[in-house]
Write a protein that holds these residues in place. Structure first.
Motif, short mmCIF file in Angstrom:
data_model
loop_
_atom_site.label_atom_id
_atom_site.label_comp_id
_atom_site.label_asym_id
_atom_site.label_seq_id
_atom_site.Cartn_x
_atom_site.Cartn_y
_atom_site.Cartn_z
N ARG A 150 34.06 94.04 8.94
CA ARG A 150 32.73 94.48 8.49
C ARG A 150 32.85 95.31 7.22
O ARG A 150 32.08 95.12 6.27
CB ARG A 150 32.07 95.29 9.61
CG ARG A 150 30.69 95.81 9.26
CD ARG A 150 30.04 96.52 10.45
NE ARG A 150 28.73 97.03 10.11
CZ ARG A 150 28.52 98.22 9.56
NH1 ARG A 150 29.55 99.01 9.27
NH2 ARG A 150 27.28 98.62 9.28
N ARG A 198 32.28 88.55 6.93
CA ARG A 198 31.06 88.79 7.70
C ARG A 198 31.00 87.86 8.91
O ARG A 198 30.62 88.27 10.01
CB ARG A 198 29.84 88.59 6.81
CG ARG A 198 28.54 89.12 7.45
CD ARG A 198 27.36 88.93 6.53
NE ARG A 198 27.55 89.66 5.29
CZ ARG A 198 27.67 89.10 4.10
NH1 ARG A 198 27.62 87.79 3.99
NH2 ARG A 198 27.82 89.82 3.02
N LEU A 219 30.95 88.96 12.83
CA LEU A 219 29.92 88.53 13.77
C LEU A 219 30.53 87.79 14.96
O LEU A 219 30.10 87.99 16.11
CB LEU A 219 28.91 87.63 13.05
CG LEU A 219 28.02 88.32 12.01
CD1 LEU A 219 27.14 87.30 11.31
CD2 LEU A 219 27.16 89.40 12.65
N GLN A 251 32.10 90.35 17.24
CA GLN A 251 31.08 91.14 17.93
C GLN A 251 30.43 90.34 19.06
O GLN A 251 30.23 90.86 20.16
CB GLN A 251 30.02 91.61 16.94
CG GLN A 251 30.51 92.68 15.98
CD GLN A 251 31.00 93.92 16.71
OE1 GLN A 251 30.32 94.49 17.54
NE2 GLN A 251 32.23 94.32 16.41
N TRP A 252 30.13 89.07 18.82
CA TRP A 252 29.53 88.26 19.87
C TRP A 252 30.50 88.05 21.02
O TRP A 252 30.11 88.08 22.20
CB TRP A 252 29.05 86.92 19.31
CG TRP A 252 27.69 86.98 18.71
CD1 TRP A 252 27.37 86.91 17.38
CD2 TRP A 252 26.46 87.17 19.41
NE1 TRP A 252 26.02 87.03 17.21
CE2 TRP A 252 25.44 87.18 18.44
CE3 TRP A 252 26.13 87.30 20.75
CZ2 TRP A 252 24.10 87.33 18.78
CZ3 TRP A 252 24.79 87.46 21.09
CH2 TRP A 252 23.79 87.47 20.10
#
Length: 294
Positions: free
Chosen positions: A226, A172, A176, A179-180
């Motif tokens: 994910r 996870r 993240l 994605q950032w």
């Protein structure tokens, strides 16, 4: 002494047999075999590192001397090597020389600090194979009854749930982070394009940002952090639900016979773990292969 309900299902409490000295000796023997195997595996890892350092350090020392000589011939044949480069190379040379002497001393002295000095890795591998074979042969005679193995399996499950949750949190976080990075890089491309009118330095920045977006998108699509996090969390939650049910004695583990409850628990949890492994295999396959498996 532990108590249990009678097989008839009434409220009569019946004493369970206490652990016998023979069963304790069996448990201790099986634990000893596993401990010996784990120790041999760690010794093999340590010995491999020792061998790599023992032969790799002098080779690195020779390569450094040859590289130093090559630099002198190619760039500073008619002049002195700059002090910064000369001091750095001297420091590396001194460090590798000390490391070489120390490792050879640890390998060949009588009272070596290395546990397996002058021992080939292949010998340790053979010892590991023999230890595993010995454990298998002895386990046939020392294996506890199925009920004890199922009870032990139940006690190991909380640790397995914790491991799954840790892996889920790891994937996870990776998801993240990717994605950032993708959000920031995508927004920066538009910002740099609007801010800079000349080709430089905007051109180099845009190339770097576009490369970052492409790599992140490809990595997220290939490794699927994910989906891995979701699958691990789902498996951990399902296993924890069954652990709680058997601890509280509620459905589907509310039978009067503990043996039947443990057998049903082990079967169910193994089915959950098998489904998790199948989902991991599907994520590791290409998209076309996933559709074929499904």
């Amino acid at each position: 002494m532990p108590l249990n309900r009678s097989p008839e299902g009434d409220d009569t409490l019946m004493p369970q047999p206490a652990t016998t000295p023979n069963s304790r000796a069996t448990t201790d023997a099986l634990i000893k075999y596993r401990r010996d195997i784990a120790d041999l595996k760690q010794r093999i890892k340590n010995r491999r590192l020792q061998v790599v350092g023992l032969y790799g350090t002098p080779i690195s020392l020779v390569l450094l001397i040859l590289g130093w000589t090559g630099l002198k011939v190619l760039f500073w044949l008619e002049s002195a090597i700059p002090n910064a480069i000369d001091n750095a190379l001297t420091g590396f040379l001194f460090f590798l020389g000390i490391a070489t002497v120390a490792q050879f001393a640890a390998e060949f002295v009588e009272d070596s600090p290395w546990k397996d000095s002058r021992t080939p890795v292949r010998k340790l591998k053979l010892d590991l194979e023999l230890a595993e074979e010995r454990r298998i042969l002895e386990a046939r005679k020392l294996t506890p009854p199925a009920l004890d193995r199922q009870a032990s399996y139940k006690e190991r499950m909380p640790g397995e749930v914790a491991r799954l949750r840790n892996e889920s949190r790891h994937y996870r976080r990776v998801h993240l982070f990717l994605q950032w990075m993708l959000f920031v890089s995508s927004a920066a491309i538009s910002a740099v394009t609007a801010w800079f009118d000349p080709p430089q330095p905007a051109k180099g920045v845009l190339i770097a940002l576009g490369f970052t977006v492409t790599v992140i998108t490809a990595a997220a699509g290939y490794f699927k952090p994910r989906e891995r996090a979701f699958n691990l969390q789902q498996t951990a939650d399902s296993m924890e639900q069954h652990i709680t049910a058997i601890e509280l004695g509620i459905s589907p583990y509310d039978q009067a016979d503990d043996k039947a409850n443990l057998e049903s628990f082990a079967t169910t949890v193994e089915g959950i773990r098998s489904e998790q492994r199948m989902r991991e295999q599907q994520l590791d396959q290409p998209q076309q292969g996933q559709h074929e498996v499904i």
